[in-house]
Write an enzyme that holds these catalytic residues in place. Structure first.
Site, short mmCIF file in Angstrom:
data_model
loop_
_atom_site.label_atom_id
_atom_site.label_comp_id
_atom_site.label_asym_id
_atom_site.label_seq_id
_atom_site.Cartn_x
_atom_site.Cartn_y
_atom_site.Cartn_z
N ARG A 29 0.87 -1.19 -0.03
CA ARG A 29 -0.10 -0.17 -0.07
C ARG A 29 0.90 1.30 0.12
NH1 ARG A 29 -4.76 -0.07 4.07
NH2 ARG A 29 -2.92 0.81 5.86
N HIS A 75 -8.64 -4.25 -7.52
CA HIS A 75 -8.57 -3.57 -6.27
C HIS A 75 -9.87 -3.42 -5.35
CE1 HIS A 75 -5.59 -1.42 -4.16
NE2 HIS A 75 -6.41 -0.28 -4.01
N TYR A 119 -18.92 12.52 -14.01
CA TYR A 119 -18.57 13.64 -14.99
C TYR A 119 -17.42 13.52 -15.77
CZ TYR A 119 -22.74 15.28 -12.23
OH TYR A 119 -23.88 15.36 -11.73
#
Length: 740
Positions: A29, A75, A119
């Site tokens: 990570r 993921h 968007y």
């Protein structure tokens, strides 16, 4: 049969689980891989976009679609975290070389967030494609995804030196990483030099990689030694400043325009800080600040007057705002074995170079295998062309044509299958000629590749050519991405900003009560009736000063303490005990207060109760800490008596024995610390009062609010340390030049 219960010590269970969590955080990570410079979430994101065929020339797709694919296939974490990663990889003010090209609102340097993922649209950039180049050529290992349904690469081939080019930041358990971005042209120069000179030192590499190159430009203010030291150890920091220029205005006025701000500084928060500095008058030199930015940064600073030095104003702003920041360097990354460690610049470049060599070997072997397969196919096709009629007869008449062809023409299973799958249109004579040409070219290519496998020098030359290709594509020749953005300036001493320039100059009246409470009133016209004291307390000392002054307090221990005039408690209320502001002894008392300004060049006469004293310059008694500065040394039973400002050519001393002595000031030494010299000698008692004056003007004293001047002073003139004589008639009986 139920589940068996197992007793485990809580300490052991916690230790095991915490260790698993720590390793997961470090390896999966927070820390990037030294080979491709990516963390798993970055790698999965751009790999998923590749699987969606979102290359640099394709039409972009909705980010919601991309995030859904990443989360569903590779993921399994929150969509917000994945989208935030996508947004950052698309921001040209966050990444020096963006990996994603976004369409829509992807946030800005003001700190505004990007639009919702439904968007916005995105696709990969050529930089991301370069990082993944060769992914289909078996040059890296793959592993199954979290659900076992798909395959994902463990690391990318990394033709582009992404770790140093784009940098990385992350916080793991017990460790962190912080790598600034660099210029890829400089990195390629360093890598090419490293190939030719494996024993090169970090100091030599810094001649190529001169320092970080931030996407938001700015000025790097560090010495070369500091930069070399940081790159040698893998730890350090870089001092980054905003860029500014002076714009002349009418009537000799000017304004300062900030054109570039430091990396990762949000312009919105920076403006809030600058406006606060104006409103609170923490930097009086600054009159106004305006944000006139469009697509380019333009912050306009207005100095209070044209006489203010721009360098001094900017020096103050660098200290009190994020116009100057320090970007830390901590090259803590995962090596090829997935072990975290802090590396030097040379180690990072060397491991990246080793990775590229391994990728080249694996790609070459893969290509040789593909060539071998294709040559076998072409050999079969050519046999078919030579025996075309017989091949057609076998296919038409035999029940098992494949077995018969293999036996009659000594074909492999793969060759026979290829012939059976051949299209009829491929039987043209032209096609046979093309196959023979292809066969010849593949043979030649195989020879070159085998030579590449067997010759290390050939491999290194090939890799250098790859670096030159990256340099040509993304380096100086690329007018948008290539040129260095962050200017390098050798570190110099900052312009000294005097304290007075940082405070609004206003008149104040300082009041110290008998019980040691101190405060300041605005202005010099303060009526005594306006000043209130606690019950049992009263006025002791008052001083007219300015907020820009330092207030010097002289105590019975011979120490000078320093307070800032602007920081004194306000006049409303009773103020604060001076002991709360200073580190004073319990029995110590304040004797006098003075206002200090560097321009005045005052000198003080300090003396103790046993009649000793000396002259000291005001600048030598200014203390930098709450503990004060010990100036006048006093022994047991002796205390400091007074501190008088020097204004004259003679000293008048009166003792408790009511004797007066006058001597020239030239007989007094100037010291920085000590007991001093004897001013007046006593058989009984000690020093009562001292003053300085001009002999030509006469000695003045006050008794019952009436001022008296004695000009005939010859009887009292003597050498220093004489006993003196009884003072003139009318001299105050309390042995002070200011009775009451």
């Amino acid at each position: 049969m139920g589940n068996e219960l197992k007793t485990v010590l809580f300490k052991d269970a916690l230790q095991e689980r915490y260790l698993s969590y720590a390793l997961s955080t470090i390896m999966s990570r927070s820390l990037p891989d030294v080979r491709d410079g990516l963390k798993p979430v970055h790698r999965r994101l751009i790999f998923a976009m590749r699987e969606l065929h979102l290359n640099a020339r394709s039409a972009p797709k909705k980010c919601a679609r991309i995030v859904g694919d990443v989360m569903g296939k590779f993921h399994p974490h929150g969509d917000v975290a994945i989208y935030n990663t996508l947004v950052r990889l698309a921001q040209d003010f966050s990444l020096r070389y963006p990996l994603i090209e976004g369409q829509g609102n992807f946030g800005n340097v003001d700190g505004d967030n990007a639009a919702a993922m439904r968007y916005t649209e995105a696709r990969l950039t050529e930089v991301a494609e370069a990082i993944m180049e060769g992914l289909d050529e078996a040059c890296v290992d793959f592993r199954t995804t979290y659900d076992g349904e798909f395959q994902e690469p463990i690391v990318f081939p990394g033709k582009f030196p992404n770790l140093l080019a784009n940098g990385s930041e992350g916080i793991a358990v017990g460790m962190a990483t912080s790598i600034p971005p660099h210029n890829v042209g400089e990195l390629c120069d360093a890598l090419i030099h490293l190939v030719d000179h494996p024993e090169v030192s970090v100091r030599e590499l810094v001649n190529f990689v001169q320092g970080p190159d931030f996407p938001t430009h700015g000025v790097l203010v560090d010495s070369k030694e500091s930069i070399v030291s940081a790159y040698e150890t893998g730890r350090g920091s870089f001092r980054l400043r905003a860029s500014y220029e002076e714009e002349p205005l009418k009537n000799g006025q000017y304004q300062i325009v900030i054109t570039e701000i430091p990396y990762q500084v949000e312009k919105g928060k920076l403006m809030e800080r600058l406006v606060d500095l104006v409103l609170t008058k923490k930097i009086p030199m600054l009159s106004d600040v305006q944000d006139e930015s469009t697509d380019e940064i333009r912050i306009v600073l207005t100095p209070r007057s044209r006489s203010i030095d721009a360098a001094m104003l900017m020096s103050a702003l660098f200290k009190h705002s994020d116009l100057e920041v320090r970007f830390s360097l901590n090259m803590n990354v995962l090596d090829s074995r997935h072990m975290p460690r802090v590396m030097s610049l040379k180690e990072v470049l060397s491991l990246f170079l080793d990775h590229r060599v391994e990728i080249l070997l694996r790609r070459t072997k893969f290509r040789l295998e593909e060539i071998a397969k294709r040559l076998a196919t072409l050999d079969g096709y050519l046999i078919a062309y030579l025996n075309l009629d017989r091949i057609i007869q076998i296919i038409r008449e035999e029940e098992d044509p494949k077995a018969l062809m293999m036996a009659e023409f000594k074909l492999t299973d793969f060759q026979a299958e290829s012939i059976l799958n051949m299209r009829l249109r491929a039987l043209r004579k032209l096609e046979e000629m093309e196959l023979r040409t292809e066969h010849t070219k593949l043979k030649e290519e195989a020879v070159k590749l085998n030579r590449l496998l067997g010759d290390e020098k050939e491999r290194l030359n090939f890799i250098k050519d790859e670096f030159r290709e990256i340099q040509k594509k993304f380096g100086a020749e690329n007018k948008i991405l290539g040129p260095r953005r962050t200017k390098l300036v050798e570190a110099t001493e900052d312009v000294d900003v005097p304290f007075e320039a940082m405070v609004e100059k206003e008149p104040i009246t300082v009041v110290l009560s008998k019980k040691g409470w101190i405060r300041s009133f605005k202005g010099h016209a303060v009526e005594a009736s306006e000043i209130k004291y606690k019950e049992g307390d009263d006025e002791f000392l008052t001083l007219k000063a300015e907020t820009t002054d330092r207030i010097l307090l002289f105590s019975t221990t011979g120490r000078f303490y320093t307070l800032q005039g602007s920081m004194l408690p306000p006049g409303r209320g009773f103020g604060e005990p001076v002991r709360m502001l200073l580190e004073m002894e319990q029995t110590e008392e304040i004797l006098s207060i003075r206002a200090y300004t560097p321009q005045a060049e005052d000198t003080y006469l300090v003396a103790s109760t046993d009649g000793r004293g000396f002259l000291v310059r005001a600048k030598d008694v200014v203390a930098q800490t709450r503990n004060g500065k010990h100036v006048l040394t006093v022994k047991d039973g002796i205390q400091a008596k007074l501190c008088e400002k020097l204004h004259g050519d003679h000293v008048a001393v009166v003792g408790q024995n009511h004797k007066l002595l006058i001597f020239p000031i030239t007989e007094m030494p100037t010291m920085m610390r000590g007991r001093g010299v004897m001013l007046q000698r006593y058989k009984d008692g000690g020093l009562s009062d001292v003053t300085t004056f001009n002999l030509a003007d006469g000695l003045r004293w006050t008794r019952k609010n009436k001022s008296t001047v004695e000009k005939n002073l010859t009887p009292w003139l003597a050498k220093r340390a004489a006993p003196g004589r009884l003072p003139p008639p009318g001299f105050p009986r309390n042995n002070s030049f200011h009775e009451g």
